[in-house]
Structure formats: C-alpha cells, structure tokens
Design an enzyme around this catalytic site. Sequence first.
Site, short mmCIF file in Angstrom:
data_model
loop_
_atom_site.label_atom_id
_atom_site.label_comp_id
_atom_site.label_asym_id
_atom_site.label_seq_id
_atom_site.Cartn_x
_atom_site.Cartn_y
_atom_site.Cartn_z
N CYS A 28 27.40 26.85 41.60
CA CYS A 28 27.30 25.96 42.76
C CYS A 28 27.90 26.65 43.99
O CYS A 28 28.27 27.75 44.09
CB CYS A 28 27.54 24.50 42.58
N HIS A 549 46.65 43.66 23.90
CA HIS A 549 45.18 43.95 24.07
C HIS A 549 44.71 45.30 23.62
O HIS A 549 44.87 46.28 24.22
CB HIS A 549 44.61 43.71 25.29
#
Length: 627
Positions: A28, A549
């Site tokens: 939206c 990571h």
Amino acid sequence: MANKYDGLARIIVQNVGGKDNIISLTHCITRLRFKLKDEGKAQTNILKETDGIVTVVTSGGQYMVVIGNHVAQVYEAVCEKAHITGDAPREEDDGPKEKLNPLNMLISVVTKVFTPFLGALAAMGIIKGALAFCTATGILDTQCGTYNILYAVSDSIFYFFPIIIGYTAAKRFGLDEFIGLLLGAIMVYPSMTASGGADVSNFLGFPVVMPSSGDYTSSVIPAIIAVWFASIVYKFLKKHMPDAVASFMNPLVTLLIAAPVTFLAIGPCASLIADGINAVCLNLYSLSPVVLGAFVGLFWQVLVMFGLHWAIVPMAINNVAVNGYDVILPAMMVTTFAQTGAVLAIMCKTRNKKLKNLCLPAAISAFCGVTEPAIYGITLPKKVPFYITCVLSGIGGVILSAFGLRQYSVGALGCFGWMPFIGEDGLGPMITVIIITMAFMAIAFVLVFMTYKEDAPAKKKELPERETEAEPASAGEGGILFAPVTGSVVSLSEVKDEVFASGSMGQGAAIEPEKGEVYAPCDGEIVSFFPTGHAIGIRSDDGAEILIHVGMDTVKLSGKGFTPMAKEGDRIKRGQQLLKFDMDYIRSQELSLTTPVIITNVDCYSHVQQVASGVVDNSRELLSYSK
C-alpha cells in the site's frame, strides 16, 4: 536492472522465511503486505532492527513490513529477489488456506481490491478538489473546454469504478483478470446506464431492477460481489472443461452466467447492502455527529497501525458513490496534522542526533497524509506523544463532525485533503478545515514540547536477556573484536553486496575464509542464530552488537553445508567455536564465501576501525571500537 534497494530486498526475503514461505505480496502507501505460510519462520526482531525498515506489524492474516514512502521501489526489488510476478500469486494458487475471522477476511479482500489504485484515486481526488477551488474562485467556468477535459480526468476513475474493481477483484478472487475487467465494463456499458435509453427492464422475461441511482456507474459493492461470483463459476469450469476448448469456452460460459446473474440478483442485493451501509452512516451522523467524529478521530491511528482502517475506507468510497459526499473520513483529518506537530516538537526538543534526523522527513510525510513513519518511528515508541495525538485527533473529529463538514471525493490525504471539502457551499468548508487542522497541529506541538522527556539511560542489569536493543547510554566505552574466521582480511567496501559495502548494516571488515570454522570474537551472548546457520548475532559484554554473516546469499542453501556448534541464547567466551561450514559445498553452489564481521549499533560508537590486514586467525585482533 540493478535497484538500489536490492540489498534491503534480500534481507527482507531472507527474514520473512525465504521465498518459499511467501504465499503472496502486495503493498500500500507505506507497507509491504506479505501473506506467509508460516509466520513463525519470520525473523521479526531482525527486520525491525534493519535500516530502511520502520517496523513490522502482523494483523488481519498479513505480515506487514513498514517501509515508508519509497515502498513501491522496495516492492519491485523484493518481487525480483523472491521471483514473484505481478502483484501476487492468485488466490487459487496460494497453497494452504488460512481460516480468517469475518473482519480479517474483509480487510484481506479490501486491501487487495483497493490498494492497487489508491495512489491514482488520491491523484484524481486532488484534481477534483483543485477544479472545485478554481470554479469557486472564478478562475475557471464550468462550461469551458479546459474545465470539461480536466473534470473528465478527475472523474473517470469514479465513473468507471466497476471496471477498475473488476480487474483488481479478479486478482484477489483468482479469476482471469480480463474476465473481471469485462464484467465491470458490461455493468457500465452505455445501454446499461440511466442515460442509455435502451430497454434493459428484463432478461428472458425476468425483471431487471436497477439500483436507486439508476445504473452501476461509480458503484463499488456490486462489482466486488459480481466478480466473486464469477470466480466461483470460472474455477468450477476450469476443473471440468476440456483443455482443448477451455481458452475460449471458460470466459464465454463464465460471462454468460455471471452477467445475467449480476443484473438479476447480485446487483439489486448488493445495491441494497450499499444503501444500507450508507443509511447507517448517515443515521449515526444525524443522530450524533459528535459520536461518529469522536470514534473515528480517537481510534484512527490505532486502526492504521493494524491496517484495520481498511474496514472503514470502502464505506467512505461508497458514500461518495451514492450521495456524492462522505461524512466519515472528514473526522480523521486532524490525525495527520497532530502527528506533524508532535514530530516537529520532538525534533526541536531532542538531543538525540539520530532521532532528530528522522523527524523532518517523518513530519513532511505526515503533513502530506502518510503518518506511518511518524507513528512507528517516533511518536509510538515514545508513548506519551502518541497518546497526545490520539486525544487531540478525537477532539478534532468531534469538532469537524459538529461543523457538518463533507468531503466530495476521497483518497487525498493530509494537506492535499483540504480541497475535496470544496463543494456546494464554496470555499467556506475548506477554510474551516484548514483553520481547525492547523490549530490542532500547533496545539500538538505545544503539548508535546512541554511534556517530552528523553528516555532515561537503561541500566544494563535491567535489560532482558534477549531481544531488547542495547541503548546508546548502556554501551561500554569501547573494545576489541578478534577475527572469528581464519582468512584474508578485505575492506567492507569491497564486499559485493550493497547493504554491507555501503555500511548501512554497520561498520567493520570482511574476511575471505581459508577454513570453514567460526569462533567467538569476544565474550558475550548469542542473541540470534539464523535457522539456516549462515549468520550469527552476538552482543558483547561491553554492549557491542556484532553480526557475522558467512558468505553472500548463503541463506538460499537452507542450512545445507552449515553445522552450528552453539545455539541462540548461549553465553560464549572468546575463541569458543560457534559454527562449521563446508567451503567446498558452498563454492559448488557458485556462492561467495566472503564473510562480513560488522558492529551494527554504530550509533553507540563513533569510531569503528579495522586494525588487521593480510591473513588472520582467531588469535588476531580484527576491529577496534570506541565512543
């Protein structure tokens, strides 16, 4: 083509549980609206802490990631990374169906039907309001060519609602979009309108009862129900029609059944529903405008937070279609301006540089009608400013409703929502709204400025063991991180991932591994250990928040090649082994092994420096950090 939000999109896809966990995705004005197979797989805390994400909300069977005004660009990037085509998979392909209560079902339908054209609806509302202003001030004559052309531009979306809704509702109900579009076109075909002059009083001898307005132009509810019925017919035919003739027979039979049923039964019944909703709103308004205004104004922000305002918006659209004006949404006009005043007050009062930098764009966004950045990012976390804006909005709703103000189009928000108040009474209502909304913006500014207090420094011992962020005031003066992986050190800017290379996730360095082992770079606690094993979040004892990571895009391996040696919540000591990973397997999947090691709470430390080069192991210092 590269998108500057590619890195953020990868983080979002990864942390909603991967592309296989996504049933559908829409957006939206400010939010990505996911429907997930299993919300338990989503890493909500990680998403909330990611730069570029305001917050995460779950409501109405949807998992909503609040982005802000650039949500459309992020949506495109997420669709690309998750290999989603179109707005969303069709409902019939959505996999396991989730049982929703009636309210959640209504919200699900409305968001998927209305949000695709909400921006265009707002634009048309602004043009229509500007035209009303020009005619009221004598700038344009209603008989001149310029006015007529611009009026066609502004009114077309309202006149042809059934066609537009036919298309978007078809996506929601799993009907071929062009069948939905054609069904809507049939409803507003010239001979089916009040001015058409053709005899449409019966079909095969059965009477056709048109709505009280005379035709279905500008109608909303009849088109939605008609498309829903057509989707049932279409899906039945799809299962039983031979493939050799399905391409043309399915649309043929669907339309031949759905169109007559629409005019004979669905249309009249849906029109009664629409008239009933309209009558309830008007009766409540006539009984006590104050009650209606108080409810809408007071609770509008709460409804927006959970996406529940979509249960009210269709009523307003229907009111405009039936009456030519709406009396519901005017009551929420103060909301955006109260938020604007509150955020500006916080900007003037706060000494927190990061918060101050967030305030101005959030205030501009709120003034233009989009309040999510202000609510989620600033006033709601501070609590008291949010409560103040809710109360002021409730009072403002009472005043606006008591004045009997009407909006003659919907969709325009904030300052752009002023002009739709111009109607049969000229400029007076718009001027009244401007005075009221700006007055409440000033009141909100004063009240929040007087009551605002900076958050007290959190004591470390009071922090929950997990999940709670380390506040800048609770962080230590600094410290050292040792290399968690053996390998060659490279600059973070050389990592082939924009999110890491740009420093948006934090500051640090990267290592090209030579051994498939990860060790603790400091004493602390594992606050997150991804189920896929490829990433570890650590909070050091001195308050640093560290992300290790392993590799790029290794989340797609779904844990293959990774063997955790510790778990989330564990206390760890420097040098303790945390993870093993199979370097050969990861390379065989054509994925990079580059391992960033970053400090994510850089707002706590002004200096994060790489102190090592060349080849390192877990006995070598890698980063230093200090305030």
